[in-house]
Scaffold this active site. Structure first.
Site, PDB file in Angstrom:
ATOM      1  CE1 TYR A 179     -96.814   4.373 -52.911  1.00  0.00           C
ATOM      2  CE2 TYR A 179     -97.825   2.300 -52.257  1.00  0.00           C
ATOM      3  CZ  TYR A 179     -96.693   3.027 -52.592  1.00  0.00           C
ATOM      4  OH  TYR A 179     -95.468   2.423 -52.603  1.00  0.00           O
TER       5      TYR A 179
ATOM      6  CG  ASN B  85     -99.085 -10.049 -52.046  1.00  0.00           C
ATOM      7  OD1 ASN B  85     -97.972  -9.816 -52.563  1.00  0.00           O
ATOM      8  ND2 ASN B  85     -99.788 -11.136 -52.316  1.00  0.00           N
TER       9      ASN B  85
ATOM     10  CG  ASP C 198    -103.483  -7.845 -52.189  1.00  0.00           C
ATOM     11  OD1 ASP C 198    -102.875  -8.325 -53.156  1.00  0.00           O
ATOM     12  OD2 ASP C 198    -103.754  -8.518 -51.161  1.00  0.00           O
TER      13      ASP C 198
ATOM     14  CG  HIS D  36     -93.335  -5.660 -47.986  1.00  0.00           C
ATOM     15  ND1 HIS D  36     -93.087  -6.220 -49.213  1.00  0.00           N
ATOM     16  CD2 HIS D  36     -92.221  -5.891 -47.244  1.00  0.00           C
ATOM     17  CE1 HIS D  36     -91.867  -6.759 -49.216  1.00  0.00           C
ATOM     18  NE2 HIS D  36     -91.335  -6.596 -48.031  1.00  0.00           N
TER      19      HIS D  36
ATOM     20  CB  CYS E 133    -102.024  13.971 -39.692  1.00  0.00           C
ATOM     21  SG  CYS E 133    -102.288  13.237 -38.074  1.00  0.00           S
TER      22      CYS E 133
ATOM     23  CB  CYS F 143     -99.367  15.878 -35.952  1.00  0.00           C
ATOM     24  SG  CYS F 143     -98.991  14.844 -37.362  1.00  0.00           S
TER      25      CYS F 143
ATOM     26  CB  SER G 223     -89.628 -12.198 -58.481  1.00  0.00           C
ATOM     27  OG  SER G 223     -89.574 -11.070 -57.599  1.00  0.00           O
TER      28      SER G 223
HETATM   29  P1  OAD Z   1     -92.911  -9.692 -58.297  1.00  0.00           P
HETATM   30  O1  OAD Z   1     -93.719  -8.985 -59.314  1.00  0.00           O
HETATM   31  O2  OAD Z   1     -91.452  -9.352 -58.146  1.00  0.00           O
HETATM   32  O3  OAD Z   1     -92.988 -11.274 -58.567  1.00  0.00           O
HETATM   33  C1  OAD Z   1     -94.232 -11.878 -58.820  1.00  0.00           C
HETATM   34  C2  OAD Z   1     -93.955 -13.329 -59.168  1.00  0.00           C
HETATM   35  O4  OAD Z   1     -95.224 -13.985 -59.307  1.00  0.00           O
HETATM   36  C3  OAD Z   1     -93.211 -13.480 -60.489  1.00  0.00           C
HETATM   37  O5  OAD Z   1     -92.143 -14.413 -60.306  1.00  0.00           O
HETATM   38  C4  OAD Z   1     -94.283 -14.040 -61.436  1.00  0.00           C
HETATM   39  O6  OAD Z   1     -93.733 -14.977 -62.370  1.00  0.00           O
HETATM   40  C5  OAD Z   1     -95.201 -14.768 -60.480  1.00  0.00           C
HETATM   41  N1  OAD Z   1     -96.592 -14.853 -60.936  1.00  0.00           N
HETATM   42  C6  OAD Z   1     -97.276 -13.986 -61.697  1.00  0.00           C
HETATM   43  N2  OAD Z   1     -98.557 -14.405 -61.853  1.00  0.00           N
HETATM   44  C7  OAD Z   1     -98.664 -15.569 -61.141  1.00  0.00           C
HETATM   45  C8  OAD Z   1     -99.721 -16.484 -60.893  1.00  0.00           C
HETATM   46  N3  OAD Z   1    -100.946 -16.297 -61.410  1.00  0.00           N
HETATM   47  N4  OAD Z   1     -99.473 -17.576 -60.114  1.00  0.00           N
HETATM   48  C9  OAD Z   1     -98.227 -17.780 -59.592  1.00  0.00           C
HETATM   49  N5  OAD Z   1     -97.175 -16.944 -59.790  1.00  0.00           N
HETATM   50  C10 OAD Z   1     -97.404 -15.858 -60.560  1.00  0.00           C
HETATM   51  O7  OAD Z   1     -93.663  -9.523 -56.885  1.00  0.00           O
HETATM   52  P2  OAD Z   1     -93.090  -9.861 -55.447  1.00  0.00           P
HETATM   53  O8  OAD Z   1     -92.119 -11.007 -55.487  1.00  0.00           O
HETATM   54  O9  OAD Z   1     -94.241  -9.993 -54.532  1.00  0.00           O
HETATM   55  O10 OAD Z   1     -92.151  -4.561 -52.039  1.00  0.00           O
HETATM   56  O11 OAD Z   1     -92.280  -8.515 -55.080  1.00  0.00           O
HETATM   57  C11 OAD Z   1     -91.720  -8.426 -53.774  1.00  0.00           C
HETATM   58  C12 OAD Z   1     -91.753  -6.993 -53.344  1.00  0.00           C
HETATM   59  O12 OAD Z   1     -91.142  -6.152 -54.332  1.00  0.00           O
HETATM   60  C13 OAD Z   1     -93.136  -6.422 -53.172  1.00  0.00           C
HETATM   61  O13 OAD Z   1     -93.716  -6.771 -51.947  1.00  0.00           O
HETATM   62  C14 OAD Z   1     -92.850  -4.934 -53.240  1.00  0.00           C
HETATM   63  C15 OAD Z   1     -91.920  -4.935 -54.436  1.00  0.00           C
HETATM   64  O14 OAD Z   1     -91.042  -3.868 -54.425  1.00  0.00           O
HETATM   65  C16 OAD Z   1     -92.204  -3.237 -51.661  1.00  0.00           C
HETATM   66  O15 OAD Z   1     -92.835  -2.432 -52.315  1.00  0.00           O
HETATM   67  C17 OAD Z   1     -91.458  -2.933 -50.405  1.00  0.00           C
END
Ligand code: OAD
Length: 244
Positions: free
Chosen positions: A68, A107, A109, A124, A151, A154, A193
């Site tokens: 991280y 996200n 970030d 998240h 920490c 604690c 996704s």
């Molecule tokens: P993913 O990596 O699962 O999905 C990213 C999506 O963005 C994919 O469908 C890509 O096709 C699309 N993509 C990539 N580049 C792109 C661009 N330039 N413009 C538009 N689309 C683009 O990421 P998330 O859906 O955010 O949670 O994943 C959801 C969660 O799963 C995250 O928040 C994280 C992960 O585990 C935790 O860690 C709790």
């Protein structure tokens, strides 16, 4: 401009209440890896359960903290892209016409805040924030050489203030997001996704309530066949066109 993009833009312009849901895809053009993209996705190379769970942290705190710390450095070095900026502009345009706007992001970030977005719900958490594992005490600074640091209040191990698999989402964040999704008339789903709950249910809650759902994504997702408009391509190109 394609016909569906032109129509989607008209819908966005007339929105009474707009919700934008974002995922890792909106930060891809800022150089931050997504989770599931085949070649670059983080989860394509690591198994989430090995890095993003409380059990993984208890098992190997040094590796999880270091992973991280590397992602935090990447986020700190990244800049918002045209997609982030377009959403901040949409928020301003909505405010100018007394329309509602909420940005719900998966996200961690911090790039939506960095691009000027104001009403941001971080489902998240945020990788730039650090807290302790046992009590959740926030930490503003820590020993840069320790992995993990402790920490100051604690003495328990410090961890990133992000949601790990199996953990509850920040209290209130999901309620606020669900409330907004069920009452908006337009929901934008960008760069996700749509595989991780409960965020993945938000566009369907909006559809249930009769909203127009516009998907902006590089590839098809489970939402695509249900979306009113499915705009395929990079968020950094499509969102500025929608926000024009
Ligand atoms: P993913 O990596 O699962 O999905 C990213 C999506 O963005 C994919 O469908 C890509 O096709 C699309 N993509 C990539 N580049 C792109 C661009 N330039 N413009 C538009 N689309 C683009 O990421 P998330 O859906 O955010 O949670 O994943 C959801 C969660 O799963 C995250 O928040 C994280 C992960 O585990 C935790 O860690 C709790």
């Amino acid at each position: 401009m394609s016909d569906s993009l032109a129509k989607a833009r008209e819908v966005v312009r007339g929105a009474r209440s707009l919700v934008a849901l974002t995922g890792a895809g909106i930060s891809a053009e800022s150089g931050i890896p997504t989770f599931r993209d085949a070649m670059t996705g983080l989860w394509a190379r690591f198994r989430p359960e090995d890095l993003a769970t409380p059990e993984a942290f208890r098992r190997d705190p040094a590796t999880v903290w270091s992973w991280y710390a590397a992602r935090r450095a990447l986020a700190a070095a990244a800049s918002p892209n045209a997609g982030h900026r377009a959403l901040a502009e949409l928020e301003t345009a909505c405010a100018a016409r007394a329309a509602g706007f909420m940005l719900v992001t998966q996200n961690v970030d911090g790039l939506h805040h960095a691009s000027g977005s104001r009403n941001v719900v971080e489902l998240h958490g945020n990788i730039r924030r650090v807290k302790c594992f046992e009590q959740g005490h926030p930490a503003a600074s820590w020993d840069p050489d320790a992995a993990p640091p402790r920490c100051a209040v604690c003495g328990s191990m410090l961890r990133p203030d992000v949601v790990w698999f199996g953990e509850m989402l920040p209290a209130g964040a999901l309620d606020a997001a669900m409330h907004a999704a069920a009452r908006c008339d337009v929901l934008l789903s960008v760069g996700t996704s749509g595989l991780v709950e409960p965020a993945a249910s938000l566009p369907f809650a909006a559809l249930e309530a009769g909203a127009v759902v516009i998907e902006v994504n590089a590839e098809a997702t489970p939402l695509t066949p249900h979306a009113t408009f499915a705009l395929r391509g990079p968020a950094g190109t499509i969102l500025p066109r929608l926000a024009e």
